[in-house]
Scaffold this active site. Structure first.
Site, PDB file in Angstrom:
ATOM      1  CB  CYS A  18      -1.041  -0.078   1.352  1.00  0.00           C
ATOM      2  SG  CYS A  18      -1.025  -1.593   2.041  1.00  0.00           S
ATOM      3  NE  ARG A  43       2.947   3.338  -2.410  1.00  0.00           N
ATOM      4  CZ  ARG A  43       3.954   2.962  -2.578  1.00  0.00           C
ATOM      5  NH1 ARG A  43       4.579   3.494  -3.596  1.00  0.00           N
ATOM      6  NH2 ARG A  43       4.854   2.183  -1.689  1.00  0.00           N
ATOM      7  CD1 TRP A  93      -2.716  -4.474  -4.402  1.00  0.00           C
ATOM      8  CD2 TRP A  93      -1.071  -5.628  -3.618  1.00  0.00           C
ATOM      9  NE1 TRP A  93      -2.508  -5.804  -5.284  1.00  0.00           N
ATOM     10  CE2 TRP A  93      -1.421  -6.417  -4.731  1.00  0.00           C
ATOM     11  CE3 TRP A  93      -0.120  -6.202  -2.642  1.00  0.00           C
ATOM     12  CZ2 TRP A  93      -0.857  -7.845  -4.970  1.00  0.00           C
ATOM     13  CZ3 TRP A  93       0.258  -7.378  -2.973  1.00  0.00           C
ATOM     14  CH2 TRP A  93       0.229  -8.031  -4.197  1.00  0.00           C
ATOM     15  CG  ASN A 119       3.957   0.713   2.127  1.00  0.00           C
ATOM     16  OD1 ASN A 119       3.657  -0.539   2.008  1.00  0.00           O
ATOM     17  ND2 ASN A 119       4.936   1.421   1.451  1.00  0.00           N
ATOM     18  N   GLY A 120       3.738  -2.024   4.740  1.00  0.00           N
ATOM     19  CA  GLY A 120       4.700  -3.237   4.764  1.00  0.00           C
ATOM     20  C   GLY A 120       4.356  -4.156   5.302  1.00  0.00           C
ATOM     21  CD  GLU A 503       5.321  -5.780 -21.296  1.00  0.00           C
ATOM     22  OE1 GLU A 503       5.519  -6.568 -20.555  1.00  0.00           O
ATOM     23  OE2 GLU A 503       4.718  -4.706 -20.839  1.00  0.00           O
ATOM     24  CE  LYS A 507       1.481  -4.085 -19.762  1.00  0.00           C
ATOM     25  NZ  LYS A 507       2.917  -4.315 -19.431  1.00  0.00           N
ATOM     26  CD  GLU A 510      -0.032  -5.710 -16.064  1.00  0.00           C
ATOM     27  OE1 GLU A 510       0.503  -5.219 -17.246  1.00  0.00           O
ATOM     28  OE2 GLU A 510       0.434  -5.406 -15.146  1.00  0.00           O
ATOM     29  CG  HIS A 526       8.280 -28.681 -29.279  1.00  0.00           C
ATOM     30  ND1 HIS A 526       9.034 -29.873 -29.781  1.00  0.00           N
ATOM     31  CD2 HIS A 526       9.164 -27.786 -30.075  1.00  0.00           C
ATOM     32  CE1 HIS A 526       9.943 -29.632 -30.785  1.00  0.00           C
ATOM     33  NE2 HIS A 526      10.022 -28.347 -30.895  1.00  0.00           N
ATOM     34  CE  LYS A 625       3.217   2.417 -12.801  1.00  0.00           C
ATOM     35  NZ  LYS A 625       3.392   1.316 -13.898  1.00  0.00           N
TER      36      LYS A 625
HETATM   37  C1  AGP Z   1       3.657  -4.188 -15.466  1.00  0.00           C
HETATM   38  O1  AGP Z   1       2.687  -3.822 -16.425  1.00  0.00           O
HETATM   39  C2  AGP Z   1       3.312  -4.812 -14.241  1.00  0.00           C
HETATM   40  N1  AGP Z   1       2.439  -3.740 -13.551  1.00  0.00           N
HETATM   41  C3  AGP Z   1       4.287  -5.284 -13.172  1.00  0.00           C
HETATM   42  O2  AGP Z   1       4.555  -6.536 -13.785  1.00  0.00           O
HETATM   43  C4  AGP Z   1       5.641  -4.571 -13.039  1.00  0.00           C
HETATM   44  O3  AGP Z   1       6.423  -4.503 -14.172  1.00  0.00           O
HETATM   45  C5  AGP Z   1       6.328  -5.356 -11.965  1.00  0.00           C
HETATM   46  O4  AGP Z   1       5.604  -5.707 -10.815  1.00  0.00           O
HETATM   47  C6  AGP Z   1       7.831  -4.755 -11.655  1.00  0.00           C
HETATM   48  O5  AGP Z   1       7.486  -3.498 -11.140  1.00  0.00           O
HETATM   49  P1  AGP Z   1       8.922  -2.896 -11.145  1.00  0.00           P
HETATM   50  O6  AGP Z   1       9.313  -2.344 -12.465  1.00  0.00           O
HETATM   51  O7  AGP Z   1       8.281  -1.247 -10.511  1.00  0.00           O
HETATM   52  O8  AGP Z   1      10.038  -3.396 -10.504  1.00  0.00           O
END
Ligand code: AGP
Length: 630
Positions: A18, A43, A93, A119-120, A503, A507, A510, A526, A625
């Site tokens: 968070c 976050r 989160w 946070n933690g 990637e 995307k 996600e 395979h 994030k």
């Molecule tokens: C990317 O779209 C994601 N939200 C996630 O995979 C992100 O790249 C990952 O958590 C790593 O984060 P960072 O680059 O801040 O270390």
């Protein structure tokens, strides 16, 4: 004493990561806290809460779900709450169990006089809780954070000093935390501290802010102080005192934040993600700026402090990263191996840290992270550092924990990325890898001048080509419309675009929640080919170059199993029209640089599909994030 808690929903649950905010000054705290939380919503968005002090009483307001629920809750009592000129807030989160109101922060103690946001993760919370319960503390939630509230209350009862109470409490807790605490008996005072979790203080005129991250405060002040581990700050409207865990007063390192509030605006775009996708041509210009001047000049990377001799004699490179940053690292591996002839291993940080990894002072370890706060990557680079490896960090946040621990820091200058789905930071990371690879190749003389000049020439042309991709989105939009109801999606590629396939699939997963997977095209036969039928879209990344014909054959194999074929290509070959139901074309580009252009239509495809499906593009479910827990 009665604790005033206004709940929107009830049930229970456990710990989280968070974002936290705080304000003490002459203004009403409510809007500042809510605005700060809005800018930290990337976050986490499982629940939110604030604690204020109205007419001498600490009050908690908490709501499950999106921040809007807390905004609705507080608006019902706005006239009352705005009287508070102090407050702390939290956006959550969840990491264990269901996120609910009772487990939302702030948390309090038996008497309700203390409020804590965190946070933690407090690792020894079970032991602490058992001890505190024996002493009469009554716990309401299942969180680790509530132990801190009881502990601080207890220490305050003994010392009658809130800073001392927090200091003594932190001596008993283990784990990671950024904490902010208020107490009903200590007027206009916030005490905050951190260990392995980010926290900064914003400094205004007769007021202070605290936050997990810059976006929460940048619209109010650019003057700030980052806290280091185990430092404790005590804030009143006119005073700031900083001590260490042994109660020694410390000098305050005040700095000017390198960010502008405009970075937090959508600038007319419907979503931050779309805005950030469109920022990519400028991001490339920024990353190249000052480092790549002309094709005849060597790359300038003053940020790399490892001396040239050590770079020449590197034994190997290990790159650690997570998610999208991991995919950028994979592109990096291809380029570095091709241009520098150094063996490169790329590994998810979360794997690297739980096995025996071999490295020494001849191993360069590169950590890649947009946020610079990803717990797994921080742990990975710390482990490598302890083995004597030089640590190079590629990050979008030069003010982050990872950046502060780096031996060499390559900031990627993408600007603040708000959307949870990373786009422009990926672009910046990939470009940074091209620069780094050329930089090392020029020192090692491991690639020919012609080859390096060719790549530099292409790099310089990339922003214009990216603009072209962004101004011709019709193919992507129609493809998105056609395939938005698909349950699954396969992306295939070979060589340097395999990470692009991964990637692109990430995307889509996600933000649209469609089950998407990236495969090396040669692997399809395979096993995965068994899944193909007339309902399965297969998107082939078909860039002219070494593996073009190979991928084309793999695409034909997939077509023969009735898959619905999509091509993403820079080829004008008319034969493709027979094989592919949809074709997304991008400008011609050298194969080595093609991942830079190829990723953009895939980002847009994911965006438009999510849009068609009505998904929450900027805040996809279950994600945050920066993942600051392992
Ligand atoms: C990317 O779209 C994601 N939200 C996630 O995979 C992100 O790249 C990952 O958590 C790593 O984060 P960072 O680059 O801040 O270390």
């Amino acid at each position: 004493m009665l604790e005033l808690i206004y709940y929107k929903n009830h049930i229970k649950r456990e710990v989280d990561m968070c974002g936290i905010v705080g304000y003490v000054g002459e203004k009403s705290a409510l809007d500042i806290l809510l605005e700060g939380l809005t800018n930290l919503e990337y976050r986490g968005y499982d629940s939110a809460g604030i604690a204020v002090n109205v007419d001498g009483k600490v009050e908690l307001y908490k709501a499950e779900g999106k921040l809007q629920n807390l905004k609705d809750l507080t608006s019902e009592q706005r006239e009352h709450i705005i009287r508070s000129k102090i407050g702390i807030g939290h956006i959550r989160w969840a990491t264990h169990g269901a996120p609910t109101t009772i487990n939302a922060h702030p948390h309090s103690c038996n008497c309700g006089r203390v409020a804590v946001v965190h946070n933690g993760i407090i690792e020894n919370y079970k032991e602490l809780r058992a001890k505190l319960e024996k002493e009469g503390c009554v716990f309401r939630s299942q969180t680790d954070t509530e132990t801190v509230a009881h502990l601080v209350a207890k220490k305050y009862a003994e010392t009658k000093d809130l800073t001392e109470a927090v200091r003594l409490a932190t001596m008993e807790i283990e784990g990671a935390y950024a904490l902010a605490v208020i107490h009903q008996d200590v007027k206009n005072t916030i005490v905050a501290t951190r260990r392995n979790a980010p926290l900064l203080v914003g400094i205004g005129e007769g007021e202070f802010y605290i936050a997990s991250d810059v976006p929460a405060i940048i619209q109010y002040t650019k003057t700030a102080m980052y806290l280091d581990d185990n430092q404790i700050v005590t804030l009143t409207p006119k005073t700031m005192k900083l001590i260490d865990i042994n109660n020694n007063e410390l000098p305050q390192k005040i700095e000017t934040l390198p960010w502008e509030p405009v970075a937090l605006s959508k600038m007319g775009y419907k979503h931050f993600m779309l805005k950030e996708i469109h920022e990519q041509p400028d991001v490339v210009r920024n990353v190249l700026g000052g480092k790549l001047r002309t094709i005849d000049e060597n790359i300038i990377l003053n940020e790399v402090t490892l001396n040239k001799d050590s770079l020449k004699h590197l034994g190997r490179i290990q790159i650690v990263a997570c998610g999208t940053s991991l995919h950028a690292a994979m592109v990096g591996k291809y380029i570095i191996e091709e241009l520098c002839g150094i063996a490169v291993d790329v590994e998810p940080s979360s794997e690297y840290i739980y096995r025996t990894t071999v490295g020494d002072e001849k191993t360069l370890v590169i950590g890649v992270s947009q946020s610079g706060e990803t717990a797994d990557t921080i742990t990975a680079v710390r482990q490598a550092k302890a083995r004597g490896s030089h640590i190079l960090i590629i990050t979008n946040r030069p003010d982050s924990t990872m950046a502060r621990e780096a031996g060499s820091l390559v900031p990627v200058n993408a600007g603040i990325e708000v959307s949870v789905a990373a786009t422009k930071s990926y672009m910046a990371q990939v470009i940074s890898f091209y620069l780094l690879a050329i930089y090392i190749a020029e020192i090692k003389q491991s690639a020919s001048k012609d080859e390096l000049q060719k790549i530099k020439r292409e790099l310089i042309l990339l922003p214009q080509k990216l603009e072209k991709v962004l101004s011709h989105k019709e193919d992507v939009q129609s493809c998105a419309r056609k395939f938005s109801n698909s349950k699954d999606f396969i992306f295939i590629a070979r060589g340097i675009n395999f990470p692009t396939a991964l990637e692109g699939a990430l995307k889509l997963k996600e933000i649209s929640y469609i089950n998407a997977t990236g495969y090396t095209a040669g692997e399809l036969k395979h096993g995965p080919i068994a899944m193909l039928d007339e309902s399965m879209p297969v998107l082939a990344i078909l860039m002219k170059g070494k593996v073009y014909d190979k991928i084309l054959s793999n695409a034909e194999e997939a077509r023969a199993r009735n898959a619905r074929m999509i091509a993403l290509t820079n080829s004008e070959d008319s034969k493709l029209n027979e094989l592919f139901e949809s074709i997304i074309r991008i400008p011609d580009v050298d194969e080595t640089l093609s991942p830079v252009l190829a990723i953009v239509p895939l980002q847009l495809l994911a965006y438009y599909i999510a849009e068609f499906l009505g998904k929450d593009v900027d805040q996809p479910r279950n994600l945050a994030k920066s993942v600051t827990v392992e």
